[in-house]
Design a protein around this motif. Sequence first.
Motif, PDB file in Angstrom:
ATOM      1  N   TRP A 125     -62.990  10.064  17.812  1.00  0.00           N
ATOM      2  CA  TRP A 125     -63.526  10.142  16.457  1.00  0.00           C
ATOM      3  C   TRP A 125     -64.060  11.527  16.143  1.00  0.00           C
ATOM      4  N   VAL A 126     -64.619  12.189  17.131  1.00  0.00           N
ATOM      5  CA  VAL A 126     -65.061  13.563  16.904  1.00  0.00           C
ATOM      6  C   VAL A 126     -63.865  14.406  16.481  1.00  0.00           C
ATOM      7  N   TYR A 127     -62.743  14.115  17.109  1.00  0.00           N
ATOM      8  CA  TYR A 127     -61.525  14.840  16.782  1.00  0.00           C
ATOM      9  C   TYR A 127     -61.029  14.482  15.375  1.00  0.00           C
ATOM     10  N   ILE A 128     -61.039  13.196  15.078  1.00  0.00           N
ATOM     11  CA  ILE A 128     -60.575  12.744  13.760  1.00  0.00           C
ATOM     12  C   ILE A 128     -61.447  13.331  12.645  1.00  0.00           C
ATOM     13  N   LEU A 129     -62.745  13.504  12.941  1.00  0.00           N
ATOM     14  CA  LEU A 129     -63.677  13.975  11.919  1.00  0.00           C
ATOM     15  C   LEU A 129     -63.794  15.498  11.875  1.00  0.00           C
ATOM     16  N   ASN A 130     -63.039  16.180  12.732  1.00  0.00           N
ATOM     17  CA  ASN A 130     -63.115  17.639  12.716  1.00  0.00           C
ATOM     18  C   ASN A 130     -62.781  18.180  11.335  1.00  0.00           C
ATOM     19  N   PRO A 131     -63.609  19.094  10.810  1.00  0.00           N
ATOM     20  CA  PRO A 131     -63.401  19.541   9.431  1.00  0.00           C
ATOM     21  C   PRO A 131     -62.090  20.272   9.187  1.00  0.00           C
ATOM     22  N   SER A 132     -61.571  21.050  10.145  1.00  0.00           N
ATOM     23  CA  SER A 132     -60.371  21.794   9.773  1.00  0.00           C
ATOM     24  C   SER A 132     -59.073  21.097  10.132  1.00  0.00           C
ATOM     25  N   TYR A 133     -58.985  20.426  11.263  1.00  0.00           N
ATOM     26  CA  TYR A 133     -57.712  19.783  11.558  1.00  0.00           C
ATOM     27  C   TYR A 133     -57.832  18.274  11.756  1.00  0.00           C
ATOM     28  N   GLY A 134     -59.023  17.740  11.544  1.00  0.00           N
ATOM     29  CA  GLY A 134     -59.205  16.300  11.719  1.00  0.00           C
ATOM     30  C   GLY A 134     -58.435  15.501  10.685  1.00  0.00           C
ATOM     31  N   ALA A 135     -58.051  14.297  11.067  1.00  0.00           N
ATOM     32  CA  ALA A 135     -57.207  13.465  10.208  1.00  0.00           C
ATOM     33  C   ALA A 135     -57.890  13.149   8.882  1.00  0.00           C
ATOM     34  N   VAL A 136     -59.197  12.897   8.900  1.00  0.00           N
ATOM     35  CA  VAL A 136     -59.877  12.483   7.672  1.00  0.00           C
ATOM     36  C   VAL A 136     -59.740  13.548   6.588  1.00  0.00           C
ATOM     37  N   ASN A 137     -60.050  14.783   6.940  1.00  0.00           N
ATOM     38  CA  ASN A 137     -59.952  15.844   5.947  1.00  0.00           C
ATOM     39  C   ASN A 137     -58.505  16.142   5.562  1.00  0.00           C
ATOM     40  N   GLU A 138     -57.605  16.011   6.544  1.00  0.00           N
ATOM     41  CA  GLU A 138     -56.182  16.225   6.234  1.00  0.00           C
ATOM     42  C   GLU A 138     -55.732  15.251   5.145  1.00  0.00           C
ATOM     43  N   ILE A 139     -56.137  13.996   5.316  1.00  0.00           N
ATOM     44  CA  ILE A 139     -55.734  12.981   4.339  1.00  0.00           C
ATOM     45  C   ILE A 139     -56.337  13.300   2.971  1.00  0.00           C
ATOM     46  N   LEU A 140     -57.622  13.662   2.980  1.00  0.00           N
ATOM     47  CA  LEU A 140     -58.276  13.980   1.705  1.00  0.00           C
ATOM     48  C   LEU A 140     -57.580  15.139   1.007  1.00  0.00           C
ATOM     49  N   ARG A 141     -57.202  16.136   1.819  1.00  0.00           N
ATOM     50  CA  ARG A 141     -56.510  17.278   1.215  1.00  0.00           C
ATOM     51  C   ARG A 141     -55.153  16.857   0.693  1.00  0.00           C
ATOM     52  N   PHE A 142     -54.498  15.991   1.433  1.00  0.00           N
ATOM     53  CA  PHE A 142     -53.158  15.554   1.057  1.00  0.00           C
ATOM     54  C   PHE A 142     -53.172  14.840  -0.294  1.00  0.00           C
ATOM     55  N   VAL A 143     -54.205  14.039  -0.537  1.00  0.00           N
ATOM     56  CA  VAL A 143     -54.253  13.335  -1.821  1.00  0.00           C
ATOM     57  C   VAL A 143     -54.970  14.149  -2.892  1.00  0.00           C
ATOM     58  N   GLY A 144     -55.208  15.417  -2.581  1.00  0.00           N
ATOM     59  CA  GLY A 144     -55.755  16.307  -3.595  1.00  0.00           C
ATOM     60  C   GLY A 144     -57.258  16.245  -3.769  1.00  0.00           C
TER      61      GLY A 144
END
Lengths: 293, 275, 449
Positions: A125-144
């Motif tokens: 989860w620390v990895y998923i929540l990483n601000p630059s390459y974590g999945a959560v932010n990637e998804i947020l960026r992907f949906v604009g």
Amino acid sequence: MRAKKRKDLIIIVMFLLPAIVIFACFIAYPVGDTIFLSFRKWKGIYGASREWVGISNFTKVLADKDFWKSLLNSFYFMIGGFVILMPLSFGLALIITSKIKGAKLMKTAYFMPVMLGTTAVALMWVYILNPSYGAVNEILRFVGLDKVTKDWLSTPTLNIWCVILVNEWMFAGYNMLIFAAGLVSIPGDLYEAAQLDGCTGWKKIRYISIPLSKESFKIFSILCVTGCLKAFDIVWAMTKGGPNRSSEMPATLLYNEAFTYKNFGKSSAIGVILLVLGIVLSLGMNQIFRRKE
Amino acid sequence: MTKRKAGKFFIYLFAIFWTIMTLFPLFITFLCSVKDNSGITLGMFKWPEVFRWSNYADAIEKAGILRAVVNSMFVSLISTVFIIVIGMFAGYVLARKKFRFRGIVYSIFLIGVMVPVHCTIIPISGMATAVNGKNSFWFLILVYIAFNLSQAIFLFSGYLQGIDKELDEAAIIDGCNDFQLLTKILFPVSAPIISTEAILAFVYGYSELIFAMILMTDASKYTVSRAMLTFQGGYNVNLGPIFACIIITIVPMVVLYIAFHEKVQDGMLTGAVKG
Amino acid sequence: MKKMRKMAAILLAGMMVLSMTACQGSGGSTDDTDASGSSGDTGKSGKNVEISVSTRYASDNPDETYYRDMVGKFNEMDNGIHVTLDNIATESDYLDKLRTSFANGDTPNVFIEYGGSRCYDYLESDALLDLSTYLNEDKEWYDSFYDSMWGQSVYDGYDGIYGVPFKSYMVVLYYNKDLFEAQNLTPPTTYEEFLSCCETFSAAGITPLQVGEKDVYRFGHFNNCLVIKSMGVDGVDKLASREIAYDGQEMMNTYQIMADMVSKGYFGNDILDMDATAENSAFESGNVAMHYDGSWYVANNLMGKDFYDHVGVINFPYIDKAYENHNQGGSSDIWFISKLDKSEEEIAASVEFLKYITSNDYFAGNNEVASAIYPAEFTVTDATPENPLLEDINKIVAATTDMRTDVQNYDADSSMLDTVRNSLQGLAMGNSAAECAAQIMEEVNAFEE
């Protein structure tokens, strides 16, 4: 009648004895020791004096703003527990005890995070929540939603909520088992009768499943409140109480006071405060459930 | 009718979504178990470039994880059995008998779920030294029993309270004493809650670290979490083998979990117990 | 209700007495069996002493494997001493167990700690053996260590030497040769040059440093370097005695430097979300220009030859020319002998073990499997593999005139190390230098109350 009463008393004592003996040795004695130390100053060295200092450990703890912040954090944990974890676990329990297809796979999956253990779960989860390459932010960026991207685990208050969500995700399966055990013992004919009365779907849950799971809810509430007060592992693994002490929990403070700074008196004082809070809150919880009866 | 269908659809959707959410980490753990440090820290979700099966060899040879699995199984299975038996006896008394100190006994057991573990390490370790309990599986088992007893007693007494008392009365008329009533009638009827607590207690004992570390120094008696520490050095952590250890240790846990939970479902068949 | 409460108290007390007497009772009996058991042993083989040794050397790194092998050899020798090992690699777990053993009086005979203020409490309670008589008797042993390595083993107000250094380190600056070449830069010697390198890299889109500040010691070490390179070792001593204040101008400057570097992004991205392991991986991936770290980073032969072709090492850039050769370093792992409840035979055996494990032969052999920098002088054997980076570090060590370990190790308040590190972590969250100082001072004032 008196003979029966005496026989009953013997049964009571005999049946409770093993539990009480183990309890006295491994729980009551350490608790007594903690209370004893909370009024003393001790650097944790065998044979060294345990100087009586009155209530100064308590006043020090209560004057420490980090302690209050940590209590606030564990209060957040409780909110998360009742608002998110409770409905979630109950919902999962309903799912796995229903006649849904693939229930066997599902119930194994839901319990998987607990079996994987805190180390693996936290690291992931620390990895998923990483601000630059974590999945959560990637998804947020992907949906604009670039504006919503955050440094999840380094922003005070936000980080404790992230840990709470991970905690709920992890332990939903654990509490699901407790609810499921209650659900399976509800007699099937109750549901059948309800169905004849035109009670379906949500109404069945509302008028049968939930009221008849009262005992499970009570146990969940007590375990949740006490568990939140002493939560340690998941916080330690994900943030170590940081950054800058923002996600400190009472248990992480207690740990640091004892094992990092060797202030065993102060650490015990935190322990005593947690115990008192735990007892007060559980008794309160009991009252609430009793009133509902 | 369509409303019901839509509801059912969403339940299915959520059930499947949550299955993926919780199975995904298992998949990632597996991927990590065949990577090295930089493969994990720089690209946890990427497909491994090279499959480092040597991590598994390291887990088995350097950490002795197989032996640790056997040790952990032994400790957690024995403690689970005792937790169930002792917990059921105490739970029965609290659920069925009226006596003066019932409330107090109940409240005292409550303390068991409240005490922070770090408060207990030093007194318990001191006790272990006094009774020569260091490096003894039995002492460790006693500790595990103690820390699970409260929860077990709550679950059991709560469950037994829900069971119709007519069952007891019928048994007593048939000439059962308390012991027989509990073992012959109530134990089977309580299968769902017993299996549930068995799972929870087993998982606790199987993966507990602090006491296993403080009380055991003999490497041949390491349990799984203690053995996994082998790869966490001061200045360099070897993540790959740690994940390999996790994959190895999880297998027996999953098998037992599925076996136990079958018993919970069986409870559905016993039916008609809630009064 | 009142009555019930009273009963509860009585019951609880009763149980406690019961459990305590039970424990004490059985404790007494086991002591007896222990005594008879050991006397039986003595009968068989003359002198036979069992000592326990606790360290963190549990991993499969070559130096730690070597340690365990060498202890095995010690046990095979016919000296009547048997050593049992308890190795726990993770720092917090190791300390948990060590602290617990001190609290219960069943300490290991010999153990590794870091010295300085962290061990002060043990000394104060008379739990540590003064080794000075043994070191004086065996001059050769004492003289083999560099003088600068004893700093963590001696204490103000106490005569004697309480620890023997085992490992030492120095914090240096590693740099990526390829990236420096590509930018036409030479490795910096002054702090201004260092900052201008950072600026150039930053402008070229290359991360100057990538810090894993999730592990709080990372900024802690950086600040140590700034303190030592701007105020020298005297500055460290004055901080400990509060002659220099943690919110004084000198210290404010060091916080400010770091705060500026954070805001310019010189420490890299997501520094709070990365730990030291990830930091190392980032530097090794070749996209990060510099990496400050202890000599342990290259001490184990873990990197392969390829690594040495691309990475160079220099002294940490100085702020004040006068302190160019004052460095952060010293002994990191130190042996201590516990005398809590230990017999004379056990203490004698412990000293014998220490002499063995810190002998020239031990260090020379260690150097063959994992070169490092050492607290003692010894003759390097021919079998020692080449490690060019380490040779460069050794040159820096040789030029060093004085050194200190973590600045807060010399503080009377043993929680200062944690306080300062946590407050520095605040800088990474965007706190100002003033906020950082205020947080530290809060703890300082609380301690003095």
